[in-house]
Each structure stands twice: as C-alpha cells, then as structure tokens.
Design a protein around this motif. Structure first.
Motif, PDB file in Angstrom:
ATOM      1  N   LEU A   1       0.828  -1.359   0.062  1.00  0.00           N
ATOM      2  CA  LEU A   1      -0.092   0.018   0.091  1.00  0.00           C
ATOM      3  C   LEU A   1       0.895   1.288  -0.100  1.00  0.00           C
ATOM      4  N   HIS A   2       1.939   1.127   0.988  1.00  0.00           N
ATOM      5  CA  HIS A   2       2.979   2.342   0.836  1.00  0.00           C
ATOM      6  C   HIS A   2       3.480   2.594  -0.406  1.00  0.00           C
ATOM      7  N   ARG A   3       3.886   1.522  -1.168  1.00  0.00           N
ATOM      8  CA  ARG A   3       4.571   1.740  -2.515  1.00  0.00           C
ATOM      9  C   ARG A   3       3.778   2.122  -3.698  1.00  0.00           C
ATOM     10  N   ILE A   4       2.343   1.803  -3.545  1.00  0.00           N
ATOM     11  CA  ILE A   4       1.404   2.184  -4.590  1.00  0.00           C
ATOM     12  C   ILE A   4       1.261   3.570  -4.349  1.00  0.00           C
ATOM     13  N   LYS A   5       1.393   4.090  -3.178  1.00  0.00           N
ATOM     14  CA  LYS A   5       0.962   5.573  -2.947  1.00  0.00           C
ATOM     15  C   LYS A   5       2.468   6.488  -3.191  1.00  0.00           C
ATOM     16  N   THR A   6       3.789   5.878  -3.137  1.00  0.00           N
ATOM     17  CA  THR A   6       4.827   6.738  -3.147  1.00  0.00           C
ATOM     18  C   THR A   6       5.724   6.448  -4.535  1.00  0.00           C
ATOM     19  N   ASP A   7       5.613   5.019  -4.896  1.00  0.00           N
ATOM     20  CA  ASP A   7       6.594   4.776  -5.968  1.00  0.00           C
ATOM     21  C   ASP A   7       6.007   3.427  -6.959  1.00  0.00           C
ATOM     22  N   ARG A   8       4.660   3.961  -7.269  1.00  0.00           N
ATOM     23  CA  ARG A   8       3.658   3.213  -8.322  1.00  0.00           C
ATOM     24  C   ARG A   8       4.735   2.435  -9.320  1.00  0.00           C
ATOM     25  N   ASP A   9       5.376   3.433  -9.990  1.00  0.00           N
ATOM     26  CA  ASP A   9       6.226   3.013 -11.125  1.00  0.00           C
ATOM     27  C   ASP A   9       7.485   2.098 -10.841  1.00  0.00           C
ATOM     28  N   GLY A  10       8.102   2.318  -9.945  1.00  0.00           N
ATOM     29  CA  GLY A  10       9.117   1.164  -9.485  1.00  0.00           C
ATOM     30  C   GLY A  10       8.262  -0.093  -8.923  1.00  0.00           C
ATOM     31  N   LEU A  11       7.292   0.240  -8.188  1.00  0.00           N
ATOM     32  CA  LEU A  11       6.428  -1.231  -7.869  1.00  0.00           C
ATOM     33  C   LEU A  11       5.953  -1.988  -8.806  1.00  0.00           C
ATOM     34  N   MET A  12       5.419  -1.162  -9.901  1.00  0.00           N
ATOM     35  CA  MET A  12       5.028  -1.899 -11.221  1.00  0.00           C
ATOM     36  C   MET A  12       6.244  -2.775 -11.977  1.00  0.00           C
ATOM     37  N   ALA A  13       7.383  -1.863 -11.736  1.00  0.00           N
ATOM     38  CA  ALA A  13       8.750  -2.524 -12.527  1.00  0.00           C
ATOM     39  C   ALA A  13       9.087  -3.623 -11.783  1.00  0.00           C
ATOM     40  N   ASP A  14       8.959  -3.680 -10.416  1.00  0.00           N
ATOM     41  CA  ASP A  14       9.418  -4.876  -9.720  1.00  0.00           C
ATOM     42  C   ASP A  14       8.613  -6.078  -9.836  1.00  0.00           C
ATOM     43  N   LEU A  15       7.108  -5.721  -9.711  1.00  0.00           N
ATOM     44  CA  LEU A  15       6.220  -6.827  -9.942  1.00  0.00           C
ATOM     45  C   LEU A  15       6.339  -7.498 -11.225  1.00  0.00           C
ATOM     46  N   ARG A  16       6.525  -6.569 -12.270  1.00  0.00           N
ATOM     47  CA  ARG A  16       6.815  -7.188 -13.817  1.00  0.00           C
ATOM     48  C   ARG A  16       7.831  -8.123 -13.884  1.00  0.00           C
ATOM     49  N   ALA A  17       9.104  -7.456 -13.039  1.00  0.00           N
ATOM     50  CA  ALA A  17      10.258  -8.366 -13.362  1.00  0.00           C
ATOM     51  C   ALA A  17      10.365  -9.693 -12.649  1.00  0.00           C
ATOM     52  N   ALA A  18       9.276  -9.683 -11.379  1.00  0.00           N
ATOM     53  CA  ALA A  18       9.074 -10.883 -10.979  1.00  0.00           C
ATOM     54  C   ALA A  18       8.137 -11.909 -11.622  1.00  0.00           C
ATOM     55  N   LEU A  19       7.582 -11.570 -12.521  1.00  0.00           N
ATOM     56  CA  LEU A  19       6.575 -12.287 -13.323  1.00  0.00           C
ATOM     57  C   LEU A  19       7.422 -13.110 -14.379  1.00  0.00           C
ATOM     58  N   ARG A  20       8.585 -12.475 -14.699  1.00  0.00           N
ATOM     59  CA  ARG A  20       9.407 -13.173 -15.745  1.00  0.00           C
ATOM     60  C   ARG A  20       9.932 -14.547 -15.313  1.00  0.00           C
TER      61      ARG A  20
END
Length: 139
Positions: A120-139
C-alpha cells in the motif's frame, strides 16, 4: 468510412474479468505466485471446484492465462500469465489503492486485510518502481 464500435471498453473488460473469481485468480497469480489448480483451491476466499474450473477455462480462452505442463511428458498442468494477463497488473493495483482509500474505519484505519502495508505504501509513493519490480518478478 464511419466505424461503428462493437462494445464499450468497460463492457469488454467486464466480459473478460468482471466477476470476483476471475480477479481473485489473477491476483493470486500476480501477487502470490499461484500456478496450479490446487494452489487456487487453497485461497482464503474458498472458491468451489466447479467455479474454479470454469474461471480457469474462461481466462485461458480469453488469452489472459495459458495452460502449461508442470514438467515434460506430465499430464499435470499449471497456469501461467500471458502478456495480456500480466497487463492486468495496473488495473489490480488501482483496485487495491481504491479499496485502501475507501474501505476503512471512521478513524481512517484500513479495514483491508491481505494487502501488506509495504504494498500500500509503494502504491502511494513509488507506483512506477513497484510496477517494474512486480513485472520483473513475473518473468
């Protein structure tokens, strides 16, 4: 040439992912690494076997997930997200953010259970970084 639209974009999306169970399955794949029928049955929400089988089939037919063998020459199957399924990540993150904002006690304390505070904190403060991290974990 005047093109007549077939469907409203919201209706199109709802036709594909517009029920609770489809979103729970996608959530579990995106955030919890679930891949097998048995994994999905263990979800906190207690999906029934007939509903699970139906939603997996529908998500597969819609191209959001794909059946893959668990290992070579094995009849057992697992599911993986396709690129189309992985593209649901921002939609689900927005749903999480919306729920965190509006599903709370009168004092503002979140009622949401299951979404880690760091998410929840990362969604508010670092959405782009969170998205990049989550996408990388999907690979």
């Amino acid at each position: 040439m005047n093109r007549v639209s077939g469907k409203c974009p919201v209706v199109f999306a709802l036709d594909v992912i517009g029920d609770k169970w489809s979103l729970v399955i996608l959530r579990d794949m995106l955030f919890r690494g679930k891949r097998t029928y048995g994994d999905f049955l263990k979800s906190h929400e207690k999906i029934s076997t007939n509903i699970l089988a139906d939603r997996l089939e529908k998500l597969d037919a819609a191209g959001l997930i794909a059946k893959v063998p668990t290992r070579a020459n094995s009849p057992r199957k697992a599911y993986e997200l396709t690129a189309k399924g992985a593209d649901m990540l921002p939609v689900i993150l927005e749903m999480i953010a919306w729920s965190a904002k509006y599903d709370s006690y009168p004092d503002g304390t979140a009622l949401i259970a299951g979404a880690p505070d760091d998410l929840l904190h990362r969604i508010k403060t670092d959405r782009d970084g969170l998205m990049a991290d989550l996408r990388a974990a999907l690979r």
